[in-house]
Design a protein around this motif. Structure first.
Motif, PDB file in Angstrom:
ATOM      1  N   ALA A 124       0.832  -1.199   0.000  1.00  0.00           N
ATOM      2  CA  ALA A 124       0.000   0.000   0.000  1.00  0.00           C
ATOM      3  C   ALA A 124       0.869   1.252   0.000  1.00  0.00           C
ATOM      4  O   ALA A 124       0.565   2.232  -0.693  1.00  0.00           O
ATOM      5  CB  ALA A 124      -0.933  -0.011   1.216  1.00  0.00           C
ATOM      6  N   MET A 125       1.953   1.236   0.768  1.00  0.00           N
ATOM      7  CA  MET A 125       2.849   2.390   0.820  1.00  0.00           C
ATOM      8  C   MET A 125       3.467   2.644  -0.557  1.00  0.00           C
ATOM      9  O   MET A 125       3.536   3.779  -1.017  1.00  0.00           O
ATOM     10  CB  MET A 125       3.934   2.177   1.877  1.00  0.00           C
ATOM     11  CG  MET A 125       4.895   3.334   1.985  1.00  0.00           C
ATOM     12  SD  MET A 125       4.134   4.910   2.388  1.00  0.00           S
ATOM     13  CE  MET A 125       3.846   4.698   4.117  1.00  0.00           C
ATOM     14  N   TRP A 126       3.918   1.577  -1.230  1.00  0.00           N
ATOM     15  CA  TRP A 126       4.528   1.767  -2.551  1.00  0.00           C
ATOM     16  C   TRP A 126       3.519   2.286  -3.571  1.00  0.00           C
ATOM     17  O   TRP A 126       3.845   3.107  -4.422  1.00  0.00           O
ATOM     18  CB  TRP A 126       5.191   0.490  -3.052  1.00  0.00           C
ATOM     19  CG  TRP A 126       6.623   0.428  -2.639  1.00  0.00           C
ATOM     20  CD1 TRP A 126       7.191  -0.422  -1.759  1.00  0.00           C
ATOM     21  CD2 TRP A 126       7.684   1.303  -3.080  1.00  0.00           C
ATOM     22  NE1 TRP A 126       8.528  -0.132  -1.614  1.00  0.00           N
ATOM     23  CE2 TRP A 126       8.857   0.917  -2.412  1.00  0.00           C
ATOM     24  CE3 TRP A 126       7.740   2.381  -3.953  1.00  0.00           C
ATOM     25  CZ2 TRP A 126      10.074   1.553  -2.603  1.00  0.00           C
ATOM     26  CZ3 TRP A 126       8.955   3.019  -4.138  1.00  0.00           C
ATOM     27  CH2 TRP A 126      10.103   2.598  -3.472  1.00  0.00           C
ATOM     28  N   ARG A 127       2.281   1.782  -3.485  1.00  0.00           N
ATOM     29  CA  ARG A 127       1.266   2.302  -4.415  1.00  0.00           C
ATOM     30  C   ARG A 127       1.035   3.783  -4.166  1.00  0.00           C
ATOM     31  O   ARG A 127       0.881   4.568  -5.106  1.00  0.00           O
ATOM     32  CB  ARG A 127      -0.037   1.505  -4.273  1.00  0.00           C
ATOM     33  CG  ARG A 127       0.017   0.142  -4.947  1.00  0.00           C
ATOM     34  CD  ARG A 127      -1.364  -0.494  -5.020  1.00  0.00           C
ATOM     35  NE  ARG A 127      -1.974  -0.679  -3.716  1.00  0.00           N
ATOM     36  CZ  ARG A 127      -1.813  -1.738  -2.918  1.00  0.00           C
ATOM     37  NH1 ARG A 127      -1.009  -2.722  -3.308  1.00  0.00           N
ATOM     38  NH2 ARG A 127      -2.439  -1.825  -1.768  1.00  0.00           N
ATOM     39  N   ALA A 128       1.008   4.184  -2.894  1.00  0.00           N
ATOM     40  CA  ALA A 128       0.812   5.601  -2.554  1.00  0.00           C
ATOM     41  C   ALA A 128       2.001   6.427  -3.040  1.00  0.00           C
ATOM     42  O   ALA A 128       1.819   7.533  -3.571  1.00  0.00           O
ATOM     43  CB  ALA A 128       0.620   5.755  -1.045  1.00  0.00           C
ATOM     44  N   ILE A 129       3.201   5.919  -2.880  1.00  0.00           N
ATOM     45  CA  ILE A 129       4.394   6.641  -3.344  1.00  0.00           C
ATOM     46  C   ILE A 129       4.384   6.759  -4.860  1.00  0.00           C
ATOM     47  O   ILE A 129       4.749   7.794  -5.416  1.00  0.00           O
ATOM     48  CB  ILE A 129       5.677   5.948  -2.829  1.00  0.00           C
ATOM     49  CG1 ILE A 129       5.810   6.174  -1.320  1.00  0.00           C
ATOM     50  CG2 ILE A 129       6.909   6.453  -3.553  1.00  0.00           C
ATOM     51  CD1 ILE A 129       6.934   5.400  -0.670  1.00  0.00           C
ATOM     52  N   MET A 130       3.934   5.737  -5.548  1.00  0.00           N
ATOM     53  CA  MET A 130       3.899   5.774  -7.015  1.00  0.00           C
ATOM     54  C   MET A 130       2.872   6.788  -7.523  1.00  0.00           C
ATOM     55  O   MET A 130       2.961   7.239  -8.662  1.00  0.00           O
ATOM     56  CB  MET A 130       3.592   4.385  -7.588  1.00  0.00           C
ATOM     57  CG  MET A 130       4.707   3.373  -7.348  1.00  0.00           C
ATOM     58  SD  MET A 130       6.332   3.924  -7.896  1.00  0.00           S
ATOM     59  CE  MET A 130       6.109   3.897  -9.655  1.00  0.00           C
ATOM     60  N   ARG A 131       1.908   7.180  -6.689  1.00  0.00           N
ATOM     61  CA  ARG A 131       0.928   8.204  -7.096  1.00  0.00           C
ATOM     62  C   ARG A 131       1.458   9.617  -6.902  1.00  0.00           C
ATOM     63  O   ARG A 131       0.836  10.575  -7.356  1.00  0.00           O
ATOM     64  CB  ARG A 131      -0.381   8.009  -6.318  1.00  0.00           C
ATOM     65  CG  ARG A 131      -1.185   6.809  -6.785  1.00  0.00           C
ATOM     66  CD  ARG A 131      -2.567   6.797  -6.169  1.00  0.00           C
ATOM     67  NE  ARG A 131      -2.545   6.544  -4.737  1.00  0.00           N
ATOM     68  CZ  ARG A 131      -2.602   5.335  -4.182  1.00  0.00           C
ATOM     69  NH1 ARG A 131      -2.678   4.259  -4.949  1.00  0.00           N
ATOM     70  NH2 ARG A 131      -2.600   5.202  -2.868  1.00  0.00           N
ATOM     71  N   LEU A 132       2.576   9.775  -6.216  1.00  0.00           N
ATOM     72  CA  LEU A 132       3.165  11.109  -6.045  1.00  0.00           C
ATOM     73  C   LEU A 132       3.740  11.599  -7.376  1.00  0.00           C
ATOM     74  O   LEU A 132       4.109  10.789  -8.232  1.00  0.00           O
ATOM     75  CB  LEU A 132       4.297  11.057  -5.009  1.00  0.00           C
ATOM     76  CG  LEU A 132       3.917  10.785  -3.562  1.00  0.00           C
ATOM     77  CD1 LEU A 132       5.176  10.597  -2.723  1.00  0.00           C
ATOM     78  CD2 LEU A 132       3.068  11.920  -3.008  1.00  0.00           C
TER      79      LEU A 132
END
Length: 182
Positions: A121-129
């Motif tokens: 979930a953290m990586w998906r959120a970072i990829m949306r930045l």
């Protein structure tokens, strides 16, 4: 059934060897032979051991090999035979039992599946930045660079790094997918 060692089809005259010594052969052909060994095993360390064993067998037979142009075939056959022997000799330590053993709980009560879900979930959120903020967050927190080092790598000022990372962390705090974790 016996397999003849690589022999020359010539009329008893030896051709000049393309490899004057076993050491020169190994130096010249090791990368190719290692790729072949890796195709026979799943573990790179096992492939190196397999190649070393096959080369030891080849070294013993080096004087008997008349046509040194066929040495690759000899080594490949030694690789395959050695791997087959290892496979046949492997020991299986699995036993049937009435109940499946439960793994010991990890200290701290953290579930590995939950940790992996959080990581994903953290990586998906970072990829949306945005790309620039993502780069700064990754350099600061995953690569553990200081603000000055991050600024140097990206060619920006330290103040830019500070403000961009602050905005990125704010977006991550507001991310609805990470809201479940809090």
């Amino acid at each position: 059934m016996t397999t003849p060692v690589c022999t020359s089809a010539s009329n008893g005259m030896r051709r000049p060897a393309p490899y004057p010594s076993f050491a020169s052969y190994v130096r010249a052909r090791q990368p190719v032979l290692l790729r072949t060994a890796r195709s026979l095993t799943a573990n790179p360390s096992d492939a190196e051991d397999l190649l070393q064993t096959a080369l030891a067998k080849t070294y013993v037979a080096w004087e008997r090999i008349e046509d040194h142009r066929a040495v690759d075939g000899y080594v490949r056959r030694a690789l395959l035979n050695t791997r087959t022997s290892q496979w046949r000799k492997r020991r299986v330590d699995e036993f049937a039992c009435d109940e499946l053993p439960e793994p010991e709980p990890l200290p701290g009560g953290t579930d590995p599946a939950e940790q992996q879900a959080l990581h994903d979930a953290m990586w998906r959120a970072i990829m949306r930045l945005p790309a620039r903020q993502r780069a700064m967050v990754v350099l600061r927190y995953y690569e553990d660079l200081s603000e000055a080092q991050t600024a140097e790598v990206l060619g920006v000022s330290v103040g830019t790094v500070k403000s961009a990372v602050s905005r990125a962390l704010g977006k991550l705090r507001e991310d609805p997918e990470l809201d479940v974790v809090r």
